[in-house]
Each structure stands twice: as structure tokens, then as C-alpha cells.
Design an enzyme around this catalytic site. Structure first.
Site, PDB file in Angstrom:
ATOM      1  N   VAL A 198     -46.130   6.337 -21.168  1.00  0.00           N
ATOM      2  CA  VAL A 198     -46.682   5.195 -20.837  1.00  0.00           C
ATOM      3  C   VAL A 198     -45.645   4.241 -21.513  1.00  0.00           C
ATOM      4  O   VAL A 198     -45.466   4.123 -22.660  1.00  0.00           O
ATOM      5  CB  VAL A 198     -48.181   5.073 -21.572  1.00  0.00           C
ATOM      6  CG1 VAL A 198     -48.517   3.503 -20.978  1.00  0.00           C
ATOM      7  CG2 VAL A 198     -49.019   5.931 -20.534  1.00  0.00           C
ATOM      8  N   HIS A 238     -47.307   2.570 -28.231  1.00  0.00           N
ATOM      9  CA  HIS A 238     -48.480   2.896 -28.754  1.00  0.00           C
ATOM     10  C   HIS A 238     -48.312   4.056 -29.771  1.00  0.00           C
ATOM     11  O   HIS A 238     -47.212   4.699 -29.826  1.00  0.00           O
ATOM     12  CB  HIS A 238     -49.424   3.446 -27.686  1.00  0.00           C
ATOM     13  CG  HIS A 238     -48.592   4.510 -26.651  1.00  0.00           C
ATOM     14  ND1 HIS A 238     -47.628   4.275 -25.763  1.00  0.00           N
ATOM     15  CD2 HIS A 238     -48.785   5.910 -26.797  1.00  0.00           C
ATOM     16  CE1 HIS A 238     -47.272   5.249 -25.421  1.00  0.00           C
ATOM     17  NE2 HIS A 238     -47.832   6.104 -25.723  1.00  0.00           N
ATOM     18  N   HIS A 281     -50.144   7.650 -31.512  1.00  0.00           N
ATOM     19  CA  HIS A 281     -51.199   8.443 -31.375  1.00  0.00           C
ATOM     20  C   HIS A 281     -51.838   8.387 -32.722  1.00  0.00           C
ATOM     21  O   HIS A 281     -50.983   8.901 -33.665  1.00  0.00           O
ATOM     22  CB  HIS A 281     -50.796   9.665 -30.909  1.00  0.00           C
ATOM     23  CG  HIS A 281     -50.233   9.622 -29.480  1.00  0.00           C
ATOM     24  ND1 HIS A 281     -50.826  10.227 -28.579  1.00  0.00           N
ATOM     25  CD2 HIS A 281     -49.130   9.253 -29.008  1.00  0.00           C
ATOM     26  CE1 HIS A 281     -50.078   9.940 -27.302  1.00  0.00           C
ATOM     27  NE2 HIS A 281     -49.025   9.494 -27.642  1.00  0.00           N
TER      28      HIS A 281
END
Ligand code: AMP
Length: 117
Positions: free
Chosen positions: A99, A103, A105
Site C-alpha cells: 500500500v 505505515h 505494522h
């Protein structure tokens, strides 16, 4: 269509796509990964659309600290902090990033493998 409308994580941050949201503040949101790889698998995401870690500008570098703070707080809240957990940022195609919105995790709740790659 604008960049934010084309990006799934921007759409989640803007409340246009539903997510299992666990945290939100002015800079960062966090929600459960739709395809969890561990009992606890959360995504910590800046509201600002930054396509990947390599495109993080110096002026936004404090966002990484904000993301880690949120991740640590969520790990404690979920009860995995004592046993341990893993924070991962995939960057670019060979880094395994799917994506194209920065971000982190947060993985925990089971023994994670010792191999990273
Ligand atoms: P990465 O491979 O590092 O880019 O990770 C992207 C992650 O986003 C994957 O683990 C996906 O399962 C997760 N994901 C993609 N779309 C959604 C969504 N709509 N809600 C929650 N997680 C998502």
C-alpha cells in the site's frame, strides 16, 4: 480524482472507508490489519499522504516518533508489551510494501520468527 481519494489509507483516515479503528489523533491513526499475520496485527498510519518511508521529508520526520509512541501505547493496551512485539515499516517493492502510503505494522501475541527476510 484527488490523491487522497485514490489512496485506501487516506480514505480510512478521512472516514470514507470503514476500519477497525483503535486510535486517532491529529497526526496518526491506527486500525486492525484486514489480513492479520499475528493475533495482534495493527497498522499505524500518518494522516498525511506520504507514499513511502523514502519520501519522508525532514520536516515530517517527527511523525515516525509519533507513530512509535502510538504503537507502544497500543502494545501496552493490548497486553503484549511485556512478552514483546515487532514494529515493521516496509519500503518500496523490494521492501515488500503493497500500500503506497507510509505505515507501520505492529505484530504481537505469538512468538514471531527470528528471520526478517
Ligand atoms: P504492506 O505490505 O507493508 O504495504 O502492508 C499493507 C497492509 O495493509 C497489509 O497487511 C494489508 O493486509 C493491509 N490492508 C490493506 N487494505 C486494508 C484495509 N482496507 N484495512 C485494513 N488493512 C488493510
Amino acid at each position: 480524482m484527488s490523491e487522497r481519494d485514490e489512496c485506501i489509507f487516506c480514505r480510512i483516515a478521512d472516514g470514507k472507508v470503514k476500519s477497525d479503528l483503535l486510535h486517532q489523533d491529529s497526526e496518526v491513526i491506527a486500525f486492525r490489519d484486514i489480513n492479520p499475520l499475528a493475533p495482534l496485527h495493527l497498522l499505524i498510519v500518518p494522516r498525511k499522504h506520504i507514499p513511502s518511508l523514502v519520501e519522508l521529508e525532514a520536516e515530517d520526520s517527527s511523525l515516525i516518533g509519533a507513530m512509535v509512541n502510538v504503537a507502544n501505547w497500543l502494545a501496552k493496551d493490548a497486553g503484549v508489551a511485556e512478552k514483546g512485539y515487532r514494529l515493521v515499516i516496509n519500503c518500496g517493492p523490494e521492501g515488500g510494501q503493497g500500500v503506497p502510503h507510509l505505515h507501520m505494522h505492529l505484530l504481537g501475541g505469538r512468538q514471531l520468527g527470528s528471520k526478517l527476510g
